[in-house]
Design a protein around this motif. Structure first.
Motif, PDB file in Angstrom:
ATOM      1  N   UNK A   1       0.794  -1.232   0.000  1.00  0.00           N
ATOM      2  CA  UNK A   1       0.000   0.000   0.000  1.00  0.00           C
ATOM      3  C   UNK A   1       0.823   1.278   0.000  1.00  0.00           C
ATOM      4  N   UNK A   2       2.048   1.203   0.474  1.00  0.00           N
ATOM      5  CA  UNK A   2       2.817   2.436   0.612  1.00  0.00           C
ATOM      6  C   UNK A   2       4.045   2.462  -0.279  1.00  0.00           C
ATOM      7  N   UNK A   3       4.867   1.418  -0.212  1.00  0.00           N
ATOM      8  CA  UNK A   3       6.132   1.454  -0.945  1.00  0.00           C
ATOM      9  C   UNK A   3       5.930   1.199  -2.438  1.00  0.00           C
ATOM     10  N   UNK A   4       5.150   0.190  -2.792  1.00  0.00           N
ATOM     11  CA  UNK A   4       4.957  -0.143  -4.207  1.00  0.00           C
ATOM     12  C   UNK A   4       4.127   0.906  -4.956  1.00  0.00           C
ATOM     13  N   UNK A   5       3.469   1.789  -4.214  1.00  0.00           N
ATOM     14  CA  UNK A   5       2.682   2.849  -4.866  1.00  0.00           C
ATOM     15  C   UNK A   5       3.467   4.155  -5.012  1.00  0.00           C
ATOM     16  N   UNK A   6       4.724   4.156  -4.596  1.00  0.00           N
ATOM     17  CA  UNK A   6       5.552   5.360  -4.694  1.00  0.00           C
ATOM     18  C   UNK A   6       5.840   5.703  -6.151  1.00  0.00           C
ATOM     19  N   UNK A   7       6.031   6.982  -6.442  1.00  0.00           N
ATOM     20  CA  UNK A   7       6.349   7.374  -7.817  1.00  0.00           C
ATOM     21  C   UNK A   7       7.674   6.760  -8.259  1.00  0.00           C
ATOM     22  N   UNK A   8       7.619   5.991  -9.341  1.00  0.00           N
ATOM     23  CA  UNK A   8       8.832   5.407  -9.889  1.00  0.00           C
ATOM     24  C   UNK A   8       9.248   4.077  -9.310  1.00  0.00           C
ATOM     25  N   UNK A   9       8.556   3.581  -8.267  1.00  0.00           N
ATOM     26  CA  UNK A   9       8.945   2.306  -7.658  1.00  0.00           C
ATOM     27  C   UNK A   9       8.803   1.189  -8.677  1.00  0.00           C
ATOM     28  N   UNK A  10       9.854   0.407  -8.827  1.00  0.00           N
ATOM     29  CA  UNK A  10       9.836  -0.702  -9.779  1.00  0.00           C
ATOM     30  C   UNK A  10      10.127  -2.005  -9.081  1.00  0.00           C
ATOM     31  N   UNK A  11      11.210  -2.628  -9.472  1.00  0.00           N
ATOM     32  CA  UNK A  11      11.599  -3.920  -8.912  1.00  0.00           C
ATOM     33  C   UNK A  11      12.039  -3.762  -7.453  1.00  0.00           C
ATOM     34  N   UNK A  12      11.609  -4.714  -6.616  1.00  0.00           N
ATOM     35  CA  UNK A  12      11.932  -4.672  -5.189  1.00  0.00           C
ATOM     36  C   UNK A  12      12.429  -6.042  -4.748  1.00  0.00           C
ATOM     37  N   UNK A  13      13.483  -6.046  -3.943  1.00  0.00           N
ATOM     38  CA  UNK A  13      13.965  -7.284  -3.336  1.00  0.00           C
ATOM     39  C   UNK A  13      13.973  -7.082  -1.824  1.00  0.00           C
ATOM     40  N   UNK A  14      13.398  -8.047  -1.098  1.00  0.00           N
ATOM     41  CA  UNK A  14      13.304  -7.940   0.362  1.00  0.00           C
ATOM     42  C   UNK A  14      14.208  -8.965   1.030  1.00  0.00           C
ATOM     43  N   UNK A  15      14.896  -8.510   2.085  1.00  0.00           N
ATOM     44  CA  UNK A  15      15.705  -9.381   2.929  1.00  0.00           C
ATOM     45  C   UNK A  15      15.282  -9.132   4.367  1.00  0.00           C
ATOM     46  N   UNK A  16      14.754 -10.175   5.022  1.00  0.00           N
ATOM     47  CA  UNK A  16      14.289 -10.051   6.400  1.00  0.00           C
ATOM     48  C   UNK A  16      15.475 -10.219   7.346  1.00  0.00           C
ATOM     49  N   UNK A  17      15.593  -9.300   8.294  1.00  0.00           N
ATOM     50  CA  UNK A  17      16.662  -9.363   9.293  1.00  0.00           C
ATOM     51  C   UNK A  17      16.364 -10.488  10.273  1.00  0.00           C
ATOM     52  N   UNK A  18      17.287 -11.434  10.405  1.00  0.00           N
ATOM     53  CA  UNK A  18      17.120 -12.528  11.359  1.00  0.00           C
ATOM     54  C   UNK A  18      17.717 -12.173  12.715  1.00  0.00           C
ATOM     55  N   UNK A  19      18.909 -11.591  12.687  1.00  0.00           N
ATOM     56  CA  UNK A  19      19.544 -11.155  13.930  1.00  0.00           C
ATOM     57  C   UNK A  19      20.529 -10.053  13.606  1.00  0.00           C
ATOM     58  N   UNK A  20      20.827  -9.261  14.609  1.00  0.00           N
ATOM     59  CA  UNK A  20      21.779  -8.168  14.446  1.00  0.00           C
ATOM     60  C   UNK A  20      22.893  -8.406  15.452  1.00  0.00           C
ATOM     61  N   UNK A  21      24.040  -8.778  14.942  1.00  0.00           N
ATOM     62  CA  UNK A  21      25.149  -9.167  15.817  1.00  0.00           C
ATOM     63  C   UNK A  21      25.932  -7.978  16.330  1.00  0.00           C
ATOM     64  N   UNK A  22      25.977  -6.923  15.536  1.00  0.00           N
ATOM     65  CA  UNK A  22      26.749  -5.758  15.956  1.00  0.00           C
ATOM     66  C   UNK A  22      25.956  -4.509  15.617  1.00  0.00           C
ATOM     67  N   UNK A  23      25.690  -3.728  16.619  1.00  0.00           N
ATOM     68  CA  UNK A  23      24.997  -2.472  16.403  1.00  0.00           C
ATOM     69  C   UNK A  23      26.005  -1.413  16.004  1.00  0.00           C
ATOM     70  N   UNK A  24      25.547  -0.355  15.333  1.00  0.00           N
ATOM     71  CA  UNK A  24      26.489   0.693  14.947  1.00  0.00           C
ATOM     72  C   UNK A  24      27.276   1.189  16.149  1.00  0.00           C
ATOM     73  N   UNK A  25      28.552   1.293  15.985  1.00  0.00           N
ATOM     74  CA  UNK A  25      29.394   1.708  17.097  1.00  0.00           C
ATOM     75  C   UNK A  25      30.152   2.974  16.768  1.00  0.00           C
ATOM     76  N   UNK A  26      31.064   3.336  17.619  1.00  0.00           N
ATOM     77  CA  UNK A  26      31.845   4.544  17.410  1.00  0.00           C
ATOM     78  C   UNK A  26      32.659   4.455  16.124  1.00  0.00           C
ATOM     79  N   UNK A  27      32.837   5.608  15.497  1.00  0.00           N
ATOM     80  CA  UNK A  27      33.685   5.674  14.290  1.00  0.00           C
ATOM     81  C   UNK A  27      35.139   5.492  14.687  1.00  0.00           C
TER      82      UNK A  27
END
Length: 151
Positions: free
Chosen positions: A125-151
């Motif tokens: 309803x939201x993403x596929x109806x965006x102007x210009x939206x075409x091909x989409x590939x989805x990857x579901x996050x299973x786990x996050x091992x490292x969160x963003x840290x200090x630079x």
């Protein structure tokens, strides 16, 4: 380009750990008075080194149990401006991050949803109806091992 010293970098490291610290607490960490620390933090903000301070929430704890990374290829390059797509996709609250990338897809999105049916609703309803939206590939996050840290 502004020169930064060891105290500036120590302040940045301390702010990345906890951006809510007072100038007095930061000063104790880096060995400066509260006013001197406050001036340095203000200078780092004015220089654009510190853009903003953010609160990091646990998405699952507040009811968003699914995170999906979407690769989006625009369907009609040239007919839809990148700015129009970016503005429209950025207005979707479930889209947490919009990255214009080089490669197979034009954009990489980080999308949160309550569950998979909720994600499907957002996608259809939201993403596929965006102007210009075409091909989409989805990857579901299973786990996050490292969160963003200090630079």
């Amino acid at each position: 380009m502004t020169e930064y010293d060891d105290i500036d970098f120590a302040l940045l490291r301390a702010l990345q750990v906890d951006a809510t610290q007072s100038a007095g607490a930061l000063g104790r960490i880096v060995g400066l008075s509260q006013p001197a620390t406050w001036r340095r933090v203000k200078r780092l903000q004015s220089a654009g080194v510190v853009k903003k301070r953010r609160l990091h929430l646990d998405a699952e704890a507040v009811g968003f149990g699914v995170t999906v990374f979407l690769g989006v290829k625009l369907a009609t390059k040239g007919r839809v401006s990148l700015e129009d797509f970016e503005r429209a996709v950025s207005a979707i609250p479930e889209v947490q991050r919009v990255e214009h990338v080089l490669g197979l897809y034009d954009y990489r999105l980080r999308v949160v949803a309550r569950d998979l049916p909720d994600f499907e609703r957002v996608l259809r309803r939201r993403i596929m109806t965006l102007p210009g939206a075409g091909e989409v590939e989805a990857n579901v996050l299973l786990s996050e091992e490292r969160l963003p840290g200090p630079l």
